[in-house]
Each structure stands twice: as structure tokens, then as C-alpha cells.
Scaffold this motif. Structure first.
Motif, PDB file in Angstrom:
ATOM      1  N   ALA A  33     -30.978 -26.850 -22.538  1.00 26.73           N
ATOM      2  CA  ALA A  33     -30.021 -27.558 -21.678  1.00 26.73           C
ATOM      3  C   ALA A  33     -28.712 -27.806 -22.418  1.00 26.73           C
ATOM      4  O   ALA A  33     -27.624 -27.684 -21.824  1.00 26.73           O
ATOM      5  CB  ALA A  33     -30.629 -28.876 -21.203  1.00 26.73           C
ATOM      6  N   ASP A  34     -28.782 -28.141 -23.704  1.00 28.74           N
ATOM      7  CA  ASP A  34     -27.562 -28.343 -24.480  1.00 28.74           C
ATOM      8  C   ASP A  34     -26.753 -27.057 -24.570  1.00 28.74           C
ATOM      9  O   ASP A  34     -25.513 -27.077 -24.469  1.00 28.74           O
ATOM     10  CB  ASP A  34     -27.906 -28.838 -25.887  1.00 28.74           C
ATOM     11  N   LEU A  35     -27.437 -25.933 -24.763  1.00 31.82           N
ATOM     12  CA  LEU A  35     -26.741 -24.651 -24.831  1.00 31.82           C
ATOM     13  C   LEU A  35     -26.058 -24.336 -23.506  1.00 31.82           C
ATOM     14  O   LEU A  35     -24.886 -23.924 -23.476  1.00 31.82           O
ATOM     15  CB  LEU A  35     -27.731 -23.543 -25.208  1.00 31.82           C
ATOM     16  N   LEU A  36     -26.780 -24.525 -22.411  1.00 37.34           N
ATOM     17  CA  LEU A  36     -26.181 -24.268 -21.099  1.00 37.34           C
ATOM     18  C   LEU A  36     -25.032 -25.230 -20.823  1.00 37.34           C
ATOM     19  O   LEU A  36     -24.001 -24.845 -20.261  1.00 37.34           O
ATOM     20  CB  LEU A  36     -27.250 -24.398 -20.010  1.00 37.34           C
ATOM     21  N   ARG A  37     -25.226 -26.498 -21.198  1.00 36.53           N
ATOM     22  CA  ARG A  37     -24.161 -27.482 -20.983  1.00 36.53           C
ATOM     23  C   ARG A  37     -22.912 -27.102 -21.779  1.00 36.53           C
ATOM     24  O   ARG A  37     -21.787 -27.259 -21.287  1.00 36.53           O
ATOM     25  CB  ARG A  37     -24.664 -28.864 -21.390  1.00 36.53           C
ATOM     26  N   THR A  38     -23.100 -26.561 -22.984  1.00 34.73           N
ATOM     27  CA  THR A  38     -21.957 -26.102 -23.770  1.00 34.73           C
ATOM     28  C   THR A  38     -21.264 -24.939 -23.086  1.00 34.73           C
ATOM     29  O   THR A  38     -20.029 -24.867 -23.031  1.00 34.73           O
ATOM     30  CB  THR A  38     -22.423 -25.691 -25.172  1.00 34.73           C
ATOM     31  N   ARG A  39     -22.060 -24.020 -22.540  1.00 32.86           N
ATOM     32  CA  ARG A  39     -21.469 -22.894 -21.818  1.00 32.86           C
ATOM     33  C   ARG A  39     -20.659 -23.369 -20.619  1.00 32.86           C
ATOM     34  O   ARG A  39     -19.545 -22.895 -20.375  1.00 32.86           O
ATOM     35  CB  ARG A  39     -22.572 -21.943 -21.345  1.00 32.86           C
ATOM     36  N   VAL A  40     -21.232 -24.306 -19.874  1.00 34.34           N
ATOM     37  CA  VAL A  40     -20.530 -24.822 -18.697  1.00 34.34           C
ATOM     38  C   VAL A  40     -19.243 -25.513 -19.117  1.00 34.34           C
ATOM     39  O   VAL A  40     -18.192 -25.339 -18.476  1.00 34.34           O
ATOM     40  CB  VAL A  40     -21.447 -25.788 -17.912  1.00 34.34           C
TER      41      VAL A  40
END
Length: 303
Positions: A204-211
Motif C-alpha cells: 500500500a505504501d508503494l502504491l500510495r507513493t506512485r499515486v
């Protein structure tokens, strides 16, 4: 929760105690001082009781009471410790489903880089994490109780003391073989929950960074377009100001021309009105341009 049929009999009666229990699950031992033998098969009878037999080989009243109490506590806490196993069995399928979906989501993360896809994956990961945390919150107390009760069982077994009997496994060996896997299953499930929660958090942190990166790119593009529009508005404003200066100059010069003509006719101005009006045009333009510039600077300073 617990129903025990415990009997204390005198060993002098010659009771064939080994025949009273199921041989496949029989467990028994003698106390360290040899004053008693205790045995059970941990099976529930048709009446709903677990039978425990204590053979008195020289117990006094206090020793008999202490031994009976500890044996009852072992059976009680053994039953309570095993209550964590149904909880583990209940949440294991949902954990397996979450793990499979996590693998699918992380695989999709490598192929999808647009903002909408990342947002959808982030929402799905958040939902999976919520399901996992709900199961963890509902089971953490039970798993903690399982560990605590199992330690109490081990402590009571050490307090009672065991001396092996020929051909009969002691209680500690039997419980370690039958009860240990259930306790380890609960511990492994709890550890698996913790590990899975950490994996979900990292994904989730990785996706949140991408977003966030995609949003920053969009914001940069938006700022660039806003800057372009601002520059265009500034150019239009400069053009409009030039036209305004020209229009105001035209009206002021016209009024000045009427004034000079009237003054010339009454003999107050000796200069030809046309020449006077033409000479006034640069002066009027400069004064009006300076006035407009001062007004604009005043507004900018206020803002």
C-alpha cells in the motif's frame, strides 16, 4: 467448558487401572515421591466427562488435595488453551484468499502505471488490509490466551512431577504430541497475520507513493498550463492597457483641441489650434501612460 470425573482410590485394592482407559491414548505417570499414580486417556465419555484416576500409594490429606487440584487445573487449562484452534481454523481460509489476492495485486502493479489503475489497486489493498485487521483484532485475545493457558499447563505438569511408568507415556509427552501442534498452529497463524499485515502495508505504501507521484506530475502540468494562461493574460492586459492609453489620449486631445480652438477664436491663444493640438498629443500620451502605470503598481502592491 470442562467436565471431569476424577476418582482417588487406594492402590491396595488392586484395581486394574490400565484396562479402564483407551490404550491408544492412555497417559499416566507417578509422582516424584512415588506416593501416587495418576492416569487418563483424555477422552470424553458418553456422559460428557473426561476420566482421571489417582491411585493412592501413601498420600496424606494435604498432598492428595494438592495433587487433585493440579490435575483438575491441567485438564481445565488444557481445554481452554485449545479454544484458539477453531479460531485459527476459521480465519485461515480468508488469510489464504488475502495472500492470493495480494500476489495478484503486486503482479498487476508491475504492468499498470496510470493513476486510475493505481488508485483502484490501492483501494483494493486497503480493503484487504481492513479484512485482515478485523480478523486479527477478533483473534488476538484468543491466541494470547492460548499461549498463556499452555504455559500454565506446562507449569502445573512440572509442579506435579512425573516419573515414567513402564509402557505408558507420561502426561507431558502425550500433551506435547497431541496439544503442541494445536498451540503451534495458533502461534503460526498469529505470525502469519503479522507478516501478511506488513506485506499489505508495504504494498500500500508503494502504491500510495506512485499515486502521489502521479498527482504531483498532474499538478506540475496544471501549474504549467496556469503559467501559460497567466502569461497570455498578461500579454492581453498589456495590449488592453496600450489601447486604453491610446483611447484616453484620443479623448483628452480632442477635448484639448476644443479648448484651444475656443481660446484662439477669442484671441487668448495666438498659436494655430491644429499645431497646438498636435504638440499636446505626446504630452498627453506620456501623462496618461504614467498615470495608468502608477495605478497598476498601486494595485499590485496591495495584493
Amino acid at each position: 467448558m470442562v467436565a471431569v470425573d476424577l476418582e482417588v482410590v487406594n492402590s491396595a485394592d488392586g484395581l486394574p487401572w490400565e484396562r479402564l482407559f483407551d490404550r491408544s491414548s492412555l497417559a499416566g505417570a507417578a509422582t516424584e515421591d512415588g506416593t501416587a499414580i495418576y492416569a487418563t486417556d483424555f477422552r470424553v465419555t458418553a456422559q460428557g466427562f473426561v476420566r482421571i484416576l489417582v491411585l493412592d500409594q501413601g498420600l496424606d490429606g494435604d498432598s492428595a488435595g494438592a495433587l487433585v487440584q493440579r490435575l483438575l487445573e491441567i485438564e481445565t487449562y488444557r481445554t481452554l488453551a485449545l479454544l484458539g484452534l477453531p479460531t485459527a481454523q476459521r480465519i485461515l481460509p480468508s488469510m489464504s484468499a488475502i495472500e492470493r489476492r495480494l500476489v495478484e495485486v503486486t503482479t498487476a502493479m508491475r504492468d499498470r502505471h496510470d493513476l486510475d489503475s493505481n488508485r483502484r489497486l490501492l483501494e483494493e489493498l486497503t480493503a484487504l488490509a481492513a479484512d485482515l485487521e478485523a480478523d486479527a483484532a477478533a483473534s488476538v485475545f484468543r491466541f494470547g490466551a492460548t499461549r498463556a493457558y499452555y504455559k500454565i499447563v506446562e507449569q502445573r505438569l512440572r509442579t506435579v512431577g512425573e516419573t515414567r511408568l513402564p509402557g505408558v507415556p507420561p502426561w507431558s509427552s502425550f500433551l506435547a504430541r497431541r496439544m503442541g501442534p494445536a498451540v503451534r498452529t495458533c502461534a503460526a497463524t498469529e505470525l502469519r497475520q503479522s507478516t501478511l499485515s506488513l506485506k499489505l502495508s508495504r504494498a500500500a505504501d508503494l502504491l500510495r507513493t506512485r499515486v502521489d507521484v502521479e498527482l504531483q506530475k498532474q499538478n506540475q502540468d496544471l501549474l504549467k498550463s496556469m503559467n501559460a494562461r497567466t502569461r497570455m493574460q498578461l500579454r492581453l492586459q498589456t495590449t488592453v492597457e496600450g489601447l486604453s492609453v491610446a483611447a484616453i489620449t484620443y479623448y483628452v486631445v480632442g477635448l484639448f483641441g476644443y479648448f484651444v480652438k475656443a481660446a484662439h477664436e477669442i484671441g487668448q491663444v495666438w498659436l494655430e489650434p491644429t499645431y497646438a493640438t498636435a504638440g499636446f498629443i505626446p504630452v498627453a500620451s506620456l501623462l496618461i501612460w504614467l498615470t495608468v502605470r502608477r495605478i497598476r503598481k498601486h494595485h499590485v502592491q496591495e495584493e
